[in-house]
Design an enzyme around this catalytic site. Structure first.
Site, mmCIF file in Angstrom:
data_model
loop_
_atom_site.group_PDB
_atom_site.id
_atom_site.type_symbol
_atom_site.label_atom_id
_atom_site.label_comp_id
_atom_site.label_asym_id
_atom_site.label_seq_id
_atom_site.Cartn_x
_atom_site.Cartn_y
_atom_site.Cartn_z
ATOM 1 N N LYS A 35 8.756 15.807 -16.695
ATOM 2 C CA LYS A 35 8.520 15.403 -18.127
ATOM 3 C C LYS A 35 7.316 15.256 -19.013
ATOM 4 C CE LYS A 35 8.194 10.276 -17.124
ATOM 5 N NZ LYS A 35 8.794 8.920 -17.513
ATOM 6 N N GLU A 115 -4.681 1.970 8.588
ATOM 7 C CA GLU A 115 -4.361 1.093 7.109
ATOM 8 C C GLU A 115 -3.562 -0.094 7.499
ATOM 9 O OE1 GLU A 115 -2.280 3.430 4.257
ATOM 10 O OE2 GLU A 115 -4.090 4.954 4.236
ATOM 11 N N ASP A 222 12.967 6.190 -14.685
ATOM 12 C CA ASP A 222 13.873 6.780 -15.372
ATOM 13 C C ASP A 222 15.117 7.021 -14.301
ATOM 14 O OD1 ASP A 222 12.021 6.561 -17.127
ATOM 15 O OD2 ASP A 222 11.605 8.893 -17.454
ATOM 16 N N HIS A 243 -0.246 -3.435 -4.362
ATOM 17 C CA HIS A 243 -1.327 -2.849 -3.708
ATOM 18 C C HIS A 243 -2.513 -3.887 -3.731
ATOM 19 C CE1 HIS A 243 -4.683 -0.711 -1.749
ATOM 20 N NE2 HIS A 243 -3.579 0.107 -1.433
ATOM 21 N N ARG A 291 0.499 -5.088 3.476
ATOM 22 C CA ARG A 291 0.205 -5.415 2.287
ATOM 23 C C ARG A 291 0.994 -6.662 1.591
ATOM 24 N NH1 ARG A 291 0.792 0.506 0.008
ATOM 25 N NH2 ARG A 291 -1.083 1.272 1.045
ATOM 26 N N HIS A 352 2.513 -1.197 -7.349
ATOM 27 C CA HIS A 352 2.055 0.035 -6.622
ATOM 28 C C HIS A 352 3.202 0.848 -6.187
ATOM 29 C CE1 HIS A 352 -0.410 2.629 -4.400
ATOM 30 N NE2 HIS A 352 0.219 2.290 -3.104
ATOM 31 N N GLU A 376 10.367 8.405 -4.078
ATOM 32 C CA GLU A 376 10.179 6.948 -4.253
ATOM 33 C C GLU A 376 11.221 6.245 -5.261
ATOM 34 O OE1 GLU A 376 6.116 5.850 -5.624
ATOM 35 O OE2 GLU A 376 6.953 3.941 -6.365
ATOM 36 N N ARG A 387 7.207 -1.778 2.472
ATOM 37 C CA ARG A 387 7.052 -0.365 3.076
ATOM 38 C C ARG A 387 5.623 -0.439 3.890
ATOM 39 N NH1 ARG A 387 3.500 4.004 0.857
ATOM 40 N NH2 ARG A 387 2.901 2.624 -0.808
ATOM 41 N N SER A 392 5.143 6.588 2.751
ATOM 42 C CA SER A 392 6.222 7.151 1.621
ATOM 43 C C SER A 392 6.036 8.610 1.322
ATOM 44 C CB SER A 392 5.506 6.443 0.297
ATOM 45 O OG SER A 392 5.691 7.152 -0.797
#
Ligand code: FAD
Ligand code: SIN
Length: 532
Positions: A35, A115, A222, A243, A291, A352, A376, A387, A392
């Protein structure tokens, strides 16, 4: 326009799929739509990297699987977790063969970061701009395929199904089929139809429905909204990941700058203004807890202290190593007057990632025939209620590959549909003023942030639901009489996405993973998924 394969989205999911179908079927046409600009995607902003079991001496598939399942808090589909972790390594090798570069040690082994929620160092990265590097490699590979036609500034309005040729389509219609899409071509400002035999939805996330988000402006939900309108299956929308550490700036236009979790992986510590760490009060894994736990801890600290942010302390880290691994973060902080070696970095949680989305099977097939989903916008079963960091990009590559395999199996038995009517714009006129749209977007962001954020309760959800209902009515009335524009369509899609989040949150009578409701502070014994 007619095409064999239609791909909506130019992030990692869309480009991976497009490249594969184009290479496997050189006699078939592939159209990719985006887009805005081709590289304006969530993918471009990915920092930390991509999780993969590359160091088999210390790491193993079973450890990565276990970490993913723990983060997902009981709602992951274990078969899918197994598939993604195991097939992911091959997909990483593949994108490297297409030109993506990940940082290496002098001995040639990958530099692997750590992480939150990971028991081992397993994050491949390209400094702190991993997504930009992967997007670059994919776009360059795409340019070499003669059978791919990439069209930027082409806004997809709706998926075409039997509904558009006069049949009644409901949620229980067994064989709803996708025949292509209606688009607003922003070069000509005309609405066109693109007829496709197979379509991949790769429209990314929805962070823009919150006031503070790491997601760029394209992330307005969308794809999920379009599938919901087309009566397809959507699930797990209540699980919005915040996040923990977006850079706090008092006035941010667009989206917040991320301070990757990999910085905490290198030893940075979350603290109050006196430099005193607080994570040990909340979890034995401290700053590297999953997270959901870290974001809730920060939210609690901010509420206790009446502040809008906490701090990240990097002052004890080796500056040269920091600059080498995180040059983008170092420069960004300097540009706003923060010297990471001397100053604390103000950070706050920001919307996030959307863990839920369009429900798919293990091949990326949605509940609508000839429509696949990856990335996603999809809910594959990998993430469950939360997650695991850096899973991802991996999921998108694995599911775009699987969707590619299934699409190639299906294409020769899938004729394209004729006699699709043109878009009906009868009775609409040019918008008189944009304020009706921009103000509604502001209201939506505020209500989602205040009532449907990190911590929720029943009263807040009910309020959100009532406010959304009014926004929905006003926006539908405007939509019926106004020529479509990206702004109006995005507002409409954001309202639908927000509705799905609130509805799913109301249906879940427990707290689990990213969904925390103070009226039901415990997990229920039932692990049901919510399917709308
Ligand atoms: P996107 O990359 O978002 O692409 C969406 C595409 O769809 C765009 O081209 C957009 O124009 C198009 N589109 C949307 N709607 C329409 C429409 N109506 N018409 C036409 N086109 C449309 N994940 C990790 O694994 N590791 C990380 O280190 C990491 N870091 C992150 C850092 C940040 C700041 C952010 C925001 C996310 C991060 N993530 C990370 C998450 C990850 O980047 C995304 O989940 C992933 O890139 C999504 O890829 P995608 O292909 O599904 O969608
Ligand atoms: C980060 O770099 O902290 C983001 C990683 C992710 O979202 O997976």
């Amino acid at each position: 326009m007619k095409t064999d394969f239609l791909v909506i989205g130019t992030g990692i999911a869309g480009l991976t799929y497009a490249l594969k179908v184009a290479q496997a079927c050189p006699d078939k046409s592939v159209v990719i739509l985006t887009k805005t600009h081709s590289d304006e995607t969530n993918t471009k902003y990915a920092q930390g990297g991509i999780a993969g079991v590359m160091n088999v001496n210390e790491d193993s598939f079973s450890k990565h699987i276990e970490d993913t399942l723990i983060a997902g808090d009981g709602l992951c589909n274990s078969t899918i977790v197994d598939v993604v972790v195991k097939e992911g390594v091959e997909r990483i090798e593949e994108i490297i063969s297409w030109g993506a570069q990940f940082d290496k040690q002098p001995d040639g082994d990958f530099k692997l970061g750590k992480e939150g929620g990971h028991s081992e160092s397993r994050i491949l990265h390209h400094k702190d701009v991993t997504g930009r590097e992967m997007e670059r490699a994919l776009l360059e590979a795409i340019k070499k395929c003669n059978n791919i036609h990439l069209v930027s500034h082409c806004f997809v309005l709706d998926i075409i199904t039997q509904h558009h040729i006069g049949y009644l389509v409901t949620k229980s219609t067994p064989d709803t089929e996708c025949y292509g899409v209606y688009v607003l071509n922003l070069h000509t400002n005309k609405i066109e139809k693109i007829i496709s035999r197979i379509t991949l939805l790769a429209t990314g996330g929805n962070g823009q429905i919150y006031r503070t988000t790491t997601n760029p402006s394209i992330a307005t939900g969308d794809g999920v909204a379009m599938v919901y309108r087309a009566k397809g299956r959507i699930e797990n929308m209540e699980f919005i990941q915040f996040h923990p550490t977006a850079l706090y700036e008092s006035s941010v236009k667009g989206h917040s700058f991320l301070i990757t979790e990999a910085v905490r992986g290198e030893g940075a510590v979350l603290c109050n203004q006196d430099g005193v760490g607080f994570m040990e009060k909340y979890d034995s894994r401290k700053d590297l807890a999953p997270r959901d736990i870290v974001a809730r801890a920060i939210d609690n600290e901010m509420k206790i202290n009446g502040t809008e942010f906490v701090y990240l302390d990097c002052r004890h880290l080796n500056l040269e190593k920091f600059k080498e691994h995180f040059p983008n973060i170092y420069e960004k902080c300097l540009s706003v007057g923060i010297d990471v070696h001397k100053d604390l970095i103000p950070v706050a949680p920001a919307a996030h990632y959307s863990c839920g989305g369009v429900k798919t099977d293990e091949w990326g097939q949605t509940s609508i025939k000839h429509l696949f989903a990856s990335g996603e916008c999809a809910s594959t079963g990998l993430h469950g209620a939360n997650r695991l960091a850096s899973n991802s990009l991996l999921e998108a590559m694995v599911f775009s590959h699987r969707s590619f395999l299934a699409s190639v199996r299906e294409i020769d038995n899938t004729p394209s549909k004729n006699n699709i009517p043109d878009w009906d714009a009868a009775g609409t006129t040019a918008p008189k003023e944009m304020i009706l749209i921009t103000q509604s977007v502001k209201e939506l962001k505020l209500l989602m942030t205040d009532y449907v954020g990190i911590v929720r309760n029943n009263e807040r959800l009910q309020r959100a639901s009532r406010r959304l209902d009014l926004l929905h009515q006003e926006t539908e009335a405007l939509y019926q009489k106004t020529e479509v524009s990206p702004q109006l369509c995005e507002l409409r899609n954001m309202i639908t996405t927000a509705y799905l989040i609130v509805k799913s949150a109301e249906l879940r009578k427990e707290s689990r993973g990213l969904h925390f409701n103070t009226d039901y502070p415990k997990r229920d014994i039932i692990l049901q998924n919510t399917i709308l």
